[in-house]
Design an enzyme around this catalytic site. Structure first.
Site, PDB file in Angstrom:
ATOM      1  N   LYS A  54       0.833  -1.205   0.000  1.00  0.00           N
ATOM      2  CA  LYS A  54       0.000   0.000   0.000  1.00  0.00           C
ATOM      3  C   LYS A  54       0.866   1.253   0.000  1.00  0.00           C
ATOM      4  O   LYS A  54       0.626   2.185  -0.769  1.00  0.00           O
ATOM      5  CB  LYS A  54      -0.902  -0.024   1.226  1.00  0.00           C
ATOM      6  CG  LYS A  54      -1.485   1.320   1.652  1.00  0.00           C
ATOM      7  CD  LYS A  54      -2.138   1.199   3.011  1.00  0.00           C
ATOM      8  CE  LYS A  54      -2.673   2.520   3.509  1.00  0.00           C
ATOM      9  NZ  LYS A  54      -1.628   3.484   3.897  1.00  0.00           N
ATOM     10  N   ASN A  55       1.879   1.279   0.863  1.00  0.00           N
ATOM     11  CA  ASN A  55       2.690   2.481   1.020  1.00  0.00           C
ATOM     12  C   ASN A  55       3.580   2.758  -0.187  1.00  0.00           C
ATOM     13  O   ASN A  55       4.160   3.843  -0.278  1.00  0.00           O
ATOM     14  CB  ASN A  55       3.548   2.377   2.282  1.00  0.00           C
ATOM     15  CG  ASN A  55       2.718   2.467   3.548  1.00  0.00           C
ATOM     16  OD1 ASN A  55       1.633   3.042   3.547  1.00  0.00           O
ATOM     17  ND2 ASN A  55       3.207   1.887   4.626  1.00  0.00           N
ATOM     18  N   ARG A 140      -3.990  10.636   3.661  1.00  0.00           N
ATOM     19  CA  ARG A 140      -2.801  11.456   3.827  1.00  0.00           C
ATOM     20  C   ARG A 140      -1.823  11.273   2.662  1.00  0.00           C
ATOM     21  O   ARG A 140      -1.141  12.212   2.257  1.00  0.00           O
ATOM     22  CB  ARG A 140      -2.107  11.119   5.153  1.00  0.00           C
ATOM     23  CG  ARG A 140      -0.874  11.981   5.352  1.00  0.00           C
ATOM     24  CD  ARG A 140      -0.194  11.781   6.681  1.00  0.00           C
ATOM     25  NE  ARG A 140       0.974  12.640   6.742  1.00  0.00           N
ATOM     26  CZ  ARG A 140       0.951  13.929   7.070  1.00  0.00           C
ATOM     27  NH1 ARG A 140      -0.190  14.503   7.366  1.00  0.00           N
ATOM     28  NH2 ARG A 140       2.054  14.642   7.089  1.00  0.00           N
ATOM     29  N   ASP A 164      -4.797   8.583   9.092  1.00  0.00           N
ATOM     30  CA  ASP A 164      -4.941   7.964  10.392  1.00  0.00           C
ATOM     31  C   ASP A 164      -4.659   8.936  11.523  1.00  0.00           C
ATOM     32  O   ASP A 164      -3.775   9.793  11.423  1.00  0.00           O
ATOM     33  CB  ASP A 164      -3.968   6.781  10.535  1.00  0.00           C
ATOM     34  CG  ASP A 164      -4.446   5.554   9.780  1.00  0.00           C
ATOM     35  OD1 ASP A 164      -5.661   5.448   9.571  1.00  0.00           O
ATOM     36  OD2 ASP A 164      -3.606   4.721   9.421  1.00  0.00           O
ATOM     37  N   ASP A 353       4.682   0.773  11.942  1.00  0.00           N
ATOM     38  CA  ASP A 353       3.418   0.164  11.546  1.00  0.00           C
ATOM     39  C   ASP A 353       3.218  -1.222  12.157  1.00  0.00           C
ATOM     40  O   ASP A 353       2.098  -1.744  12.156  1.00  0.00           O
ATOM     41  CB  ASP A 353       3.311   0.072  10.020  1.00  0.00           C
ATOM     42  CG  ASP A 353       2.871   1.383   9.390  1.00  0.00           C
ATOM     43  OD1 ASP A 353       2.547   2.329  10.133  1.00  0.00           O
ATOM     44  OD2 ASP A 353       2.859   1.467   8.154  1.00  0.00           O
TER      45      ASP A 353
END
Length: 476
Positions: A54-55, A140, A164, A353
């Site tokens: 995802k990142n 974000r 978040d 994370d």
């Protein structure tokens, strides 16, 4: 007529009404499908495949803005955040299409629904220059369009990002770095407004902290700047390397990816490419900790164990047997974990994370663990929900002392962010009853088909039902 961008299980209207993303963090009671329940006492066993990070995928989609024409990014996770980012780009004038990577591969799909997609991005010669509040406040990562749009257009307006609720994550380093490259930046009614009337130019930039987001934005801006940009104390994450790899494939000249010093020689233009997203080390680490916490036996494929060296070493110290091979690893835990201390640090340190999973492991370990969070000042909000499950946690600023217990207790809890949601569900497997996690949409933002993966690993899990109510029965 209203057109829609379609991804399985999520339709984004072309012109959304206010509140179209209310299920992704809106106020009020959680929706029926926003609750996940798990039954404790399950030992996770089996194989789970991890798709693209995802990142990384979110930022690779922003990278595509730097070259007019069609870029294709494969191994993109089928998650809510990717759909939101797709809509951000569509409103900037891009054509967006999602397709299945391989819908028949049993390792890539549950019930015929693929976990990963490819996204085709058709970037116009002149993309839009404003990313609006309705979407950016939900994601974000969408601030990463700032660098490429400033490089392409010379001016940009991006709403101040949301995301978040895990502490302060300012834009100071983004702003100061771009200013050193010749940008003029101001704030205007909730927007970051940037312009470079004389174009961006190479500069020497020293980051106060190896910020991932600032490194990404500055690299994407620097590839089209005039001259050479040197970024010292740059982030070293595998996702940064993935972004630099795609940029170099497009014709950029970047040296030092994966080190603390990046050197970028600006070029006149870039070309669209096809690029595969690197595997998600955070999702892989989640399953690794889950195997250790439940005294299970799990093989994880699709992600490099080299990106999880510190985390896997911690699991070995806790008593797990870890076997690694190219692109995969296996975690086995026969006995109760031993307590280990964890300190989060920028990569290659222990990833912030994975902190909720580290707390979960400590909560069921033999002994006391000291957990230190150095990245985000709000991570320990998750600890309050863990204590509802019976975890013995005492927090003091950036530190938490966790005294392990043989067994936790099932209870209703709420996910406060993506990783907290996953961590609570896995902790629920170490309880003596049923754990109900509300606000489960957070999990959907980072984990494709989390419920199906849990079920494939032998977990008794169900989704749906009113909060605090019986919902779908477990015993199922």
């Amino acid at each position: 007529m209203t057109h829609s961008l379609r991804i399985p299980d999520l339709t984004i209207p072309a012109r959304p009404e206010p509140g179209w993303l209310a299920g992704a963090g809106g106020a009020g009671a959680p929706a029926v499908d926003d609750i996940i329940r798990v039954r404790g006492g399950t030992r996770m066993t089996g194989t789970v495949h991890v798709v693209g990070a995802k990142n990384s995928a979110l930022k690779l989609m922003a990278v595509a803005l730097l070259a007019p024409g069609r870029s294709v990014i494969t191994n993109v996770p089928r998650i809510t955040d990717i759909a939101i980012m797709g809509e951000v780009l569509r409103r900037l004038g891009c054509g967006i299409r999602f397709d299945a990577d391989d819908p028949v591969d049993p390792m890539m799909a549950h019930g015929g629904v693929p976990r990963s997609r490819s996204v085709t991005i058709d970037v116009p010669d002149v993309p839009g220059a404003e990313a609006d509040y309705e979407l950016v406040r939900r994601l974000r990562a969408s601030i990463c369009v700032l660098g490429p749009l400033l490089a392409r257009r010379g001016s940009v307006r991006v709403a101040h990002p949301g995301g978040d609720a895990i502490g302060s994550r300012g834009l100071d380093m983004h702003v100061s770095g771009l200013a050193r490259m010749g940008a003029e930046i101001s704030g205007e009614r909730g927007f970051v407004v940037a312009s470079a009337p004389r174009g961006l130019r190479g500069a020497e930039i020293v980051l106060d902290f190896p910020s991932v987001g600032a490194t990404e934005n500055l690299v994407m801006a620097a590839v089209l700047a005039k001259g050479t940009t040197v970024i010292d104390n740059a982030a070293r994450e595998p996702e940064i390397v993935d972004i630099c790899t795609m940029l170099n494939q497009m014709g950029a000249l970047i040296d030092g990816a994966g080190t603390s010093t990046l050197t970028v020689v600006g070029v006149p233009g870039l070309q669209p490419v096809r690029h595969a997203t690197v595997g998600d080390r955070i999702v892989a680490g989640t399953w690794a900790f889950g195997a250790a916490m439940t005294r299970g036996d799990v093989t994880v494929t699709g992600a490099s164990p080299a990106f999880l060296d510190v985390a896997l070493d911690k699991l070995v110290s806790a008593g797990a047997l870890v076997e690694t091979r190219r692109g995969a690893f296996r975690i086995r835990m026969a006995d109760r974990p031993r307590a280990v201390d964890v300190v989060t640090l920028p990569y290659p340190g222990f990833a912030t994370d994975l902190l909720p999973m580290a707390i979960g492991l400590a909560a069921v370990s033999d002994g006391a663990s000291l957990i230190t969070e150095n990245i985000f000042d709000g991570r320990f909000m998750f600890a309050n929900e863990m204590m509802r499950l019976g975890a013995d946690i005492q927090t003091d600023g950036h530190h938490a002392v966790v005294r392990g217990r043989e067994r936790l207790s099932g209870a209703p809890v709420a996910a406060t962010d993506i990783r907290a949601g996953a961590g609570l569900l896995i902790a629920g497997l170490c309880t003596d009853g049923v754990t109900e996690v509300s606000h489960a949409h957070h999990v959907d933002r980072g984990y494709p088909d989390f419920v199906a993966d849990l079920r494939a690993l032998g977990v008794e899990v169900a989704r749906g039902g009113a909060a605090g109510g019986p919902g779908v029965p477990l015993g199922l």
